[in-house]
Design an enzyme around this catalytic site. Structure first.
Site, PDB file in Angstrom:
ATOM      1  N   PRO A   1     -85.326  73.670  47.127  1.00  0.00           N
ATOM      2  CG  PRO A   1     -87.605  74.028  47.190  1.00  0.00           C
ATOM      3  CD  PRO A   1     -86.394  74.001  48.063  1.00  0.00           C
TER       4      PRO A   1
ATOM      5  CB  ALA B   1     -90.154  77.687  46.578  1.00  0.00           C
TER       6      ALA B   1
HETATM    7  C1  DQA Z   1     -84.412  82.136  45.545  1.00  0.00           C
HETATM    8  C2  DQA Z   1     -85.629  83.064  45.527  1.00  0.00           C
HETATM    9  C3  DQA Z   1     -86.905  82.280  45.805  1.00  0.00           C
HETATM   10  O1  DQA Z   1     -88.038  83.152  45.793  1.00  0.00           O
HETATM   11  C4  DQA Z   1     -87.113  81.212  44.747  1.00  0.00           C
HETATM   12  O2  DQA Z   1     -88.246  80.440  45.052  1.00  0.00           O
HETATM   13  C5  DQA Z   1     -85.916  80.367  44.555  1.00  0.00           C
HETATM   14  C6  DQA Z   1     -84.585  80.964  44.603  1.00  0.00           C
HETATM   15  C7  DQA Z   1     -83.109  82.865  45.153  1.00  0.00           C
HETATM   16  O3  DQA Z   1     -82.039  82.339  45.411  1.00  0.00           O
HETATM   17  O4  DQA Z   1     -83.171  83.959  44.555  1.00  0.00           O
HETATM   18  O5  DQA Z   1     -86.034  79.179  44.247  1.00  0.00           O
HETATM   19  O6  DQA Z   1     -84.239  81.653  46.872  1.00  0.00           O
END
Ligand code: DQA
Length: 148
Positions: A11, A78
């Site tokens: 997402p 997430a």
């Molecule tokens: C993410 C890190 C996650 O904590 C966050 O919710 C994201 C992107 C990243 O690529 O750094 O949506 O996966």
């Protein structure tokens, strides 16, 4: 046979480029897809690059991956920090699985330090932006070759 790798994005990753650029940079998801396609081609592989904001759709795609590809790269965004359903789906896949995050999740809020995906992934790359996806493609291929 050409190695096929499914690259799954969770997402809000469709918002890359405009979403918190100070954290995620200015590249769009299409830019990341193009980078992955090019790196895969250099290594004699192809990628099936997808994004969904819906947890169940990601689960369905992981189930599909069991018979259609030889490796999975996943940035569950997430859902990384919440989804037992995605973990359970990945646990049914007998193939290399590499977890990727654009940002360094360990330098961020404590709720991002916990990852369900890490329980099943062969390895995890975070904090290197889109380059992490390139490294993950190489890692899947090396894993399949028995070189790591
Ligand atoms: C993410 C890190 C996650 O904590 C966050 O919710 C994201 C992107 C990243 O690529 O750094 O949506 O996966």
């Amino acid at each position: 046979m050409t190695t096929k790798i499914m690259i799954l994005n969770g997402p809000n990753l469709n918002m890359l480029g405009t979403r918190e650029p100070e954290i995620y940079g200015s590249e769009t998801l299409s830019d990341v897809e193009a980078i992955c396609a090019k790196r895969a081609e250099q290594l004699g592989a192809v990628v099936d690059f997808r994004q969904s904001n819906i947890e169940g759709e990601l689960v369905t795609w992981i189930q599909e991956a069991r018979t259609s590809v030889q490796g999975i790269i996943i940035n569950a965004a997430a859902y990384t920090h919440t989804s037992v359903a995605i973990l359970d789906a990945l646990n049914t896949c007998d193939m290399p699985i590499i977890e990727v995050h654009l940002s360094n999740i360990h330098q961020r809020e404590s709720f991002r330090h916990e990852t369900y995906i890490a329980r099943v992934a062969d390895g995890m790359i975070c904090g290197l932006g889109s380059h992490g996806y390139e490294l993950a493609i190489e890692a899947v291929i090396r894993r399949l070759d028995g070189r790591i």
